[in-house]
Design a protein around this motif. Structure first.
Motif, PDB file in Angstrom:
ATOM      1  N   ARG A 133      -9.063  23.477 -11.965  1.00 52.18           N
ATOM      2  CA  ARG A 133      -8.831  22.172 -11.361  1.00 52.18           C
ATOM      3  C   ARG A 133      -7.823  22.274 -10.222  1.00 52.18           C
ATOM      4  NH1 ARG A 133     -10.368  17.848 -14.749  1.00 52.18           N
ATOM      5  NH2 ARG A 133      -8.596  16.600 -14.090  1.00 52.18           N
ATOM      6  N   LEU A 169      -9.209  24.074  -7.205  1.00 51.96           N
ATOM      7  CA  LEU A 169     -10.091  23.202  -6.426  1.00 51.96           C
ATOM      8  C   LEU A 169      -9.286  22.164  -5.643  1.00 51.96           C
ATOM      9  CD1 LEU A 169     -12.865  22.742  -9.133  1.00 51.96           C
ATOM     10  CD2 LEU A 169     -13.158  23.902  -6.923  1.00 51.96           C
ATOM     11  N   SER A 218     -18.368  18.870  -1.539  1.00 53.29           N
ATOM     12  CA  SER A 218     -18.258  19.716  -2.736  1.00 53.29           C
ATOM     13  C   SER A 218     -18.530  21.183  -2.386  1.00 53.29           C
ATOM     14  CB  SER A 218     -19.210  19.230  -3.839  1.00 53.29           C
ATOM     15  OG  SER A 218     -20.545  19.241  -3.378  1.00 53.29           O
ATOM     16  N   VAL A 247     -15.470  22.624  -0.647  1.00 51.75           N
ATOM     17  CA  VAL A 247     -14.341  22.838  -1.578  1.00 51.75           C
ATOM     18  C   VAL A 247     -14.565  24.092  -2.413  1.00 51.75           C
ATOM     19  CG1 VAL A 247     -13.170  21.907  -3.614  1.00 51.75           C
ATOM     20  CG2 VAL A 247     -13.627  20.423  -1.658  1.00 51.75           C
ATOM     21  N   THR A 248     -15.761  24.254  -2.980  1.00 52.57           N
ATOM     22  CA  THR A 248     -15.990  25.437  -3.813  1.00 52.57           C
ATOM     23  C   THR A 248     -15.978  26.716  -2.976  1.00 52.57           C
ATOM     24  OG1 THR A 248     -18.386  25.017  -3.719  1.00 52.57           O
ATOM     25  CG2 THR A 248     -17.190  24.220  -5.666  1.00 52.57           C
ATOM     26  N   ALA A 277     -12.387  27.479  -2.311  1.00 48.11           N
ATOM     27  CA  ALA A 277     -11.728  27.950  -3.534  1.00 48.11           C
ATOM     28  C   ALA A 277     -12.229  29.328  -3.955  1.00 48.11           C
ATOM     29  CB  ALA A 277     -11.960  26.954  -4.664  1.00 48.11           C
ATOM     30  N   CYS A 327     -15.196  29.989  -5.474  1.00 53.14           N
ATOM     31  CA  CYS A 327     -15.818  29.929  -6.794  1.00 53.14           C
ATOM     32  C   CYS A 327     -17.259  29.441  -6.675  1.00 53.14           C
ATOM     33  CB  CYS A 327     -15.022  29.030  -7.724  1.00 53.14           C
ATOM     34  SG  CYS A 327     -14.962  27.300  -7.226  1.00 53.14           S
ATOM     35  N   LEU A 372     -17.040  23.058  -9.945  1.00 48.97           N
ATOM     36  CA  LEU A 372     -16.539  21.704  -9.716  1.00 48.97           C
ATOM     37  C   LEU A 372     -17.223  20.716 -10.659  1.00 48.97           C
ATOM     38  CD1 LEU A 372     -15.666  20.078  -6.353  1.00 48.97           C
ATOM     39  CD2 LEU A 372     -17.056  18.811  -7.972  1.00 48.97           C
TER      40      LEU A 372
END
Length: 199
Positions: free
Chosen positions: A11, A14, A32, A35-36, A39, A41, A46
């Motif tokens: 969390r 992210l 989204s 963001v991933t 990060a 990942c 997420l």
């Protein structure tokens, strides 16, 4: 990062990725997938932790708003030290040089996010209303110490300071305002309320 590799704290990782994107590229770039990718990942991470992207953004905003509480406590503890205008200048600069201005832009940009936040935050913009509470609490403490006039209306002064500071810091494409400009604004707003020897 391949699927199945454990993240240290998914969390927060992210959230940190979202903050970097928001500060670097603005709210329109916050997706989204972005963001991933930021990060490092898998896309599914997420959605394993949040119902959907707006739920993620709502929790991101509230987590960042929660960071104002320690700042507010430190500012209250500063009451009676330094100068009132100097303390307020430092607090506003720290607040608006953080992710706060970008979070306000994000809330303004996304209708669904505003709707989600209204479920837990019925009035105002979370970052700004918490900031007003922080400044009002500090000014009330200084008023109790006699460094601000007894009749000073901190509930009017605080939103005036936050709103004006927000305007000073709102353009994130240029350099932030100089400390002297913020101090001049604070001194102008507080003019007439500060006790002469304690400004």
């Amino acid at each position: 990062m391949p699927t199945g590799v454990a993240l240290r704290d998914p969390r927060e990782q992210l959230f940190e990725a979202a903050e970097r994107i928001l500060l670097r590229d603005g709210p329109s770039a916050l997706t989204s997938r972005a963001v991933t990718a930021e990060a490092g990942c898998a896309k599914g991470v997420l959605h394993r932790h949040f119902a959907d992207f707006d739920a993620f953004l709502a929790e991101f905003v509230m987590e960042r708003v929660g960071r104002i509480a320690p700042q507010a406590a430190a500012l209250r503890d500063a009451a009676g030290t330094g100068t009132v205008a100097g303390n307020v200048t430092d607090a506003l600069t720290a607040l608006f040089e953080s992710v706060a201005v970008a979070v306000v832009a994000l809330i303004t940009f996304r209708d669904e996010l505003r709707a989600r936040l209204r479920d837990t935050w019925p009035a105002g913009v979370p970052v700004l209303t918490e900031a007003v509470t922080m400044i009002a609490g500090y000014l009330a403490a200084e008023r109790d110490l006699g460094r601000i006039a007894a009749g000073a209306d901190v509930d009017v002064l605080a939103p005036t300071l936050i709103g004006t500071a927000h305007l000073l810091f709102a353009d994130r494409t240029g350099p932030p305002p100089q400390t002297a400009a913020v101090h001049r604004m604070v001194s102008s707003v507080l003019a007439g309320t500060l006790q002469a020897a304690k400004r």
